[in-house]
Scaffold this motif. Structure first.
Motif, PDB file in Angstrom:
ATOM      1  N   VAL A 231       0.849  -1.186   0.000  1.00 29.20           N
ATOM      2  CA  VAL A 231       0.000   0.000   0.000  1.00 29.20           C
ATOM      3  C   VAL A 231       0.890   1.243   0.000  1.00 29.20           C
ATOM      4  N   SER A 232       0.271   2.391  -0.085  1.00 28.28           N
ATOM      5  CA  SER A 232       0.999   3.662  -0.056  1.00 28.28           C
ATOM      6  C   SER A 232       0.695   4.396   1.245  1.00 28.28           C
ATOM      7  N   PRO A 233       1.536   5.363   1.612  1.00 23.72           N
ATOM      8  CA  PRO A 233       1.214   6.172   2.798  1.00 23.72           C
ATOM      9  C   PRO A 233      -0.130   6.873   2.660  1.00 23.72           C
ATOM     10  N   GLU A 234      -0.456   7.280   1.434  1.00 23.71           N
ATOM     11  CA  GLU A 234      -1.733   7.939   1.209  1.00 23.71           C
ATOM     12  C   GLU A 234      -2.903   7.014   1.511  1.00 23.71           C
ATOM     13  N   ASP A 235      -2.739   5.718   1.177  1.00 23.97           N
ATOM     14  CA  ASP A 235      -3.775   4.736   1.513  1.00 23.97           C
ATOM     15  C   ASP A 235      -4.017   4.711   3.019  1.00 23.97           C
ATOM     16  N   VAL A 236      -2.918   4.651   3.774  1.00 27.05           N
ATOM     17  CA  VAL A 236      -3.036   4.547   5.227  1.00 27.05           C
ATOM     18  C   VAL A 236      -3.703   5.795   5.793  1.00 27.05           C
ATOM     19  N   VAL A 237      -3.311   6.959   5.307  1.00 27.23           N
ATOM     20  CA  VAL A 237      -3.928   8.198   5.781  1.00 27.23           C
ATOM     21  C   VAL A 237      -5.425   8.186   5.489  1.00 27.23           C
ATOM     22  N   ALA A 238      -5.803   7.732   4.294  1.00 27.79           N
ATOM     23  CA  ALA A 238      -7.220   7.691   3.927  1.00 27.79           C
ATOM     24  C   ALA A 238      -7.997   6.709   4.795  1.00 27.79           C
ATOM     25  N   TRP A 239      -7.343   5.619   5.201  1.00 27.28           N
ATOM     26  CA  TRP A 239      -8.027   4.623   6.032  1.00 27.28           C
ATOM     27  C   TRP A 239      -8.195   5.107   7.471  1.00 27.28           C
ATOM     28  N   ALA A 240      -7.406   6.063   7.871  1.00 24.09           N
ATOM     29  CA  ALA A 240      -7.504   6.682   9.200  1.00 24.09           C
ATOM     30  C   ALA A 240      -7.502   5.668  10.344  1.00 24.09           C
ATOM     31  N   PRO A 241      -6.444   4.865  10.455  1.00 28.04           N
ATOM     32  CA  PRO A 241      -6.404   3.896  11.559  1.00 28.04           C
ATOM     33  C   PRO A 241      -6.294   4.591  12.913  1.00 28.04           C
ATOM     34  N   GLU A 242      -6.969   4.032  13.894  1.00 27.38           N
ATOM     35  CA  GLU A 242      -6.888   4.556  15.258  1.00 27.38           C
ATOM     36  C   GLU A 242      -5.699   3.977  16.022  1.00 27.38           C
ATOM     37  N   ALA A 252       8.822   2.464  12.956  1.00 28.26           N
ATOM     38  CA  ALA A 252       8.042   3.206  13.962  1.00 28.26           C
ATOM     39  C   ALA A 252       8.717   4.524  14.311  1.00 28.26           C
ATOM     40  N   ALA A 253      10.039   4.492  14.470  1.00 29.75           N
ATOM     41  CA  ALA A 253      10.764   5.717  14.798  1.00 29.75           C
ATOM     42  C   ALA A 253      10.652   6.738  13.668  1.00 29.75           C
ATOM     43  N   ALA A 254      10.776   6.265  12.429  1.00 28.97           N
ATOM     44  CA  ALA A 254      10.684   7.173  11.286  1.00 28.97           C
ATOM     45  C   ALA A 254       9.271   7.727  11.129  1.00 28.97           C
ATOM     46  N   ALA A 255       8.257   6.884  11.331  1.00 27.83           N
ATOM     47  CA  ALA A 255       6.864   7.318  11.157  1.00 27.83           C
ATOM     48  C   ALA A 255       6.500   8.420  12.142  1.00 27.83           C
ATOM     49  N   ARG A 256       7.068   8.364  13.327  1.00 23.88           N
ATOM     50  CA  ARG A 256       6.748   9.384  14.329  1.00 23.88           C
ATOM     51  C   ARG A 256       7.290  10.754  13.945  1.00 23.88           C
ATOM     52  N   GLN A 257       8.222  10.787  12.986  1.00 26.10           N
ATOM     53  CA  GLN A 257       8.779  12.058  12.524  1.00 26.10           C
ATOM     54  C   GLN A 257       8.250  12.469  11.155  1.00 26.10           C
ATOM     55  N   ASP A 258       7.464  11.607  10.527  1.00 24.22           N
ATOM     56  CA  ASP A 258       6.990  11.848   9.165  1.00 24.22           C
ATOM     57  C   ASP A 258       5.633  12.562   9.199  1.00 24.22           C
ATOM     58  N   LEU A 260       3.336  12.872   7.045  1.00 21.91           N
ATOM     59  CA  LEU A 260       2.233  12.122   6.445  1.00 21.91           C
ATOM     60  C   LEU A 260       1.683  11.093   7.428  1.00 21.91           C
ATOM     61  N   TRP A 261       2.566  10.320   8.054  1.00 21.16           N
ATOM     62  CA  TRP A 261       2.108   9.335   9.040  1.00 21.16           C
ATOM     63  C   TRP A 261       1.515  10.030  10.264  1.00 21.16           C
ATOM     64  N   ARG A 262       2.075  11.175  10.618  1.00 18.38           N
ATOM     65  CA  ARG A 262       1.584  11.877  11.810  1.00 18.38           C
ATOM     66  C   ARG A 262       0.185  12.455  11.606  1.00 18.38           C
ATOM     67  N   ALA A 263      -0.287  12.415  10.362  1.00 17.04           N
ATOM     68  CA  ALA A 263      -1.652  12.883  10.084  1.00 17.04           C
ATOM     69  C   ALA A 263      -2.705  11.837  10.432  1.00 17.04           C
ATOM     70  N   THR A 264      -2.285  10.621  10.723  1.00 21.24           N
ATOM     71  CA  THR A 264      -3.254   9.570  11.055  1.00 21.24           C
ATOM     72  C   THR A 264      -3.746   9.743  12.490  1.00 21.24           C
ATOM     73  N   ARG A 271      -0.704   6.282  19.420  1.00 15.85           N
ATOM     74  CA  ARG A 271      -1.089   4.864  19.480  1.00 15.85           C
ATOM     75  C   ARG A 271      -0.425   4.061  18.362  1.00 15.85           C
ATOM     76  N   LEU A 272       0.835   4.316  18.130  1.00 16.96           N
ATOM     77  CA  LEU A 272       1.662   3.465  17.279  1.00 16.96           C
ATOM     78  C   LEU A 272       2.513   2.619  18.208  1.00 16.96           C
ATOM     79  N   HIS A 273       2.383   1.295  18.099  1.00 14.43           N
ATOM     80  CA  HIS A 273       3.060   0.381  19.012  1.00 14.43           C
ATOM     81  C   HIS A 273       3.873  -0.639  18.216  1.00 14.43           C
ATOM     82  N   VAL A 274       5.039  -0.971  18.740  1.00  9.62           N
ATOM     83  CA  VAL A 274       5.904  -1.969  18.107  1.00  9.62           C
ATOM     84  C   VAL A 274       5.659  -3.319  18.757  1.00  9.62           C
ATOM     85  N   SER A 275       5.284  -4.296  17.953  1.00  7.79           N
ATOM     86  CA  SER A 275       5.024  -5.631  18.487  1.00  7.79           C
ATOM     87  C   SER A 275       6.308  -6.256  19.016  1.00  7.79           C
ATOM     88  N   PRO A 276       6.308  -6.770  20.244  1.00  7.49           N
ATOM     89  CA  PRO A 276       7.484  -7.485  20.753  1.00  7.49           C
ATOM     90  C   PRO A 276       7.823  -8.672  19.848  1.00  7.49           C
TER      91      PRO A 276
END
Length: 340
Positions: A231-242, A252-258, A260-264, A271-276
């Motif tokens: 998928v694309s980042p735009e897809d994820v933004v459009a899906w608006a995951p909680e 995860a570290a990069a997304a917290r600074q991006d 586009l991802w920070r728009a979700t 609520r971005l979590h890294v699975s153990p």
């Protein structure tokens, strides 16, 4: 961090004697295939893939001939030393199968164990390998919801008491279903599973990769269809995951600074979590009984008010009961880094 004393003593004796506690009754595997020519006692088992290796390790580590992929240094402290040092033997099934039948025969297993789908494709593979090697090949149901029955099937095949892990799995699954059932459908969280270094591979509803999320009532924003999808980042933004469940800490570290991802909604609510993933993944891979531990963690991040338990205490207890090792606080810190 120390191995569970009782498990270590039992495993040490079993490694030396290479024999199970009692003979199994002749039976069929979960695909309905007859295994009447399985010899007892079973002392050597070749795992066809990672799910089989993990399942077998949790029940009878002394029977495991090796790992489909060698255990990495960071993973070794969470497993019994004898098992962690076993060789890499490759895999017969799944992505990137690397074992050949000559190598399997050289190891002289009493049983080849496969855990996953029991569909015709895998039944045919089991029949073919069994016919070519003359070694019994058991195919067991790898669905997470079937874990109690799968433990009991394996116990019958190898002549071990599978009731403790089967009952443990039953209790976890019952608790998850009971608590999630109290959440109205419209209030269940919309979740995106971010796989890979860019977080742009995901799994659609119906895929084995999101079994744990589905069992926990999460709504897969990628929609139905099963299987993996790019998928694309735009897809994820459009899906608006909680909530976003990531497998790669670097993503995860990069997304917290991006931006586009920070728009979700997920990033806005932190609520971005890294699975153990030590020694094995809690949510996605490998798709075996390691995911039973992850159900508690998913409950904690998806429904905090419904899961007030201390995840560290639960993880410590389940590692002791499934992996035969009790992690200390620094080891748990490494497991849970970025997870909460």
């Amino acid at each position: 961090m120390q191995p569970d004393r009782r498990s270590l003593l039992l495993a040490s004796a079993a490694f030396a004697l290479a024999g199970p506690a009692r003979a199994a009754e002749p039976s069929r595997d979960d695909a309905g295939r007859a295994l009447d020519f399985l010899k007892h006692p079973v002392a050597r088992v070749f795992p066809a893939g990672p799910p089989a290796a993990i399942l077998l390790y949790t029940l009878a580590p002394d029977l495991l001939l090796g790992w489909p992929r060698a255990i990495r240094p960071a993973e070794k402290p969470y497993l019994l030393p004898q098992a962690a040092d076993l060789p890499e033997v490759g895999r017969l099934t799944g992505r990137g199968n690397t074992a050949n039948l000559e190598a399997v025969l050289t190891l002289k297993p009493d049983l080849i164990l496969d855990v996953g789908s029991t569909a015709e494709t895998y039944r045919s593979l089991a029949d073919r390998v069994q016919g070519q090697t003359g070694i019994p090949y058991a195919l067991l149901d790898g669905r997470l919801a079937s874990a109690p029955a799968t433990y009991r099937s394996l116990g019958r095949l190898i002549g071990r008491d599978a009731e403790p892990p089967a009952v443990l799995a039953e209790g976890i699954l019952a608790t998850m279903r009971e608590r999630v059932s109290t959440v109205p459908e419209e209030k269940r969280p919309r979740v995106y599973l971010a796989r890979g270094p860019r977080g742009l591979e995901t799994a659609r509803a119906g895929s084995i990769n999101v079994e744990a999320l589905t069992l926990m009532g999460a709504v897969d924003v990628a929609g139905p269809g099963g299987g993996l999808a790019q998928v694309s980042p735009e897809d994820v933004v459009a899906w608006a995951p909680e909530v976003i469940v990531a497998l790669d800490p670097a993503f995860a570290a990069a997304a917290r600074q991006d931006p586009l991802w920070r728009a979700t909604p997920a990033l806005r609510a932190n609520r971005l979590h890294v699975s153990p993933s030590l020694p094995f993944g809690w949510v996605d891979f490998p798709p075996s009984v390691n995911r039973l531990i992850g159900l508690w963690w998913l409950g904690k991040i998806l429904y905090p008010s419904l899961f007030p338990e201390d995840i560290r205490g639960i993880a410590r207890d389940l590692y002791r009961r499934l992996y035969h090792v009790t992690p200390d606080d620094p080891a748990l810190d490494r497991v849970l880094a970025g997870a909460l």
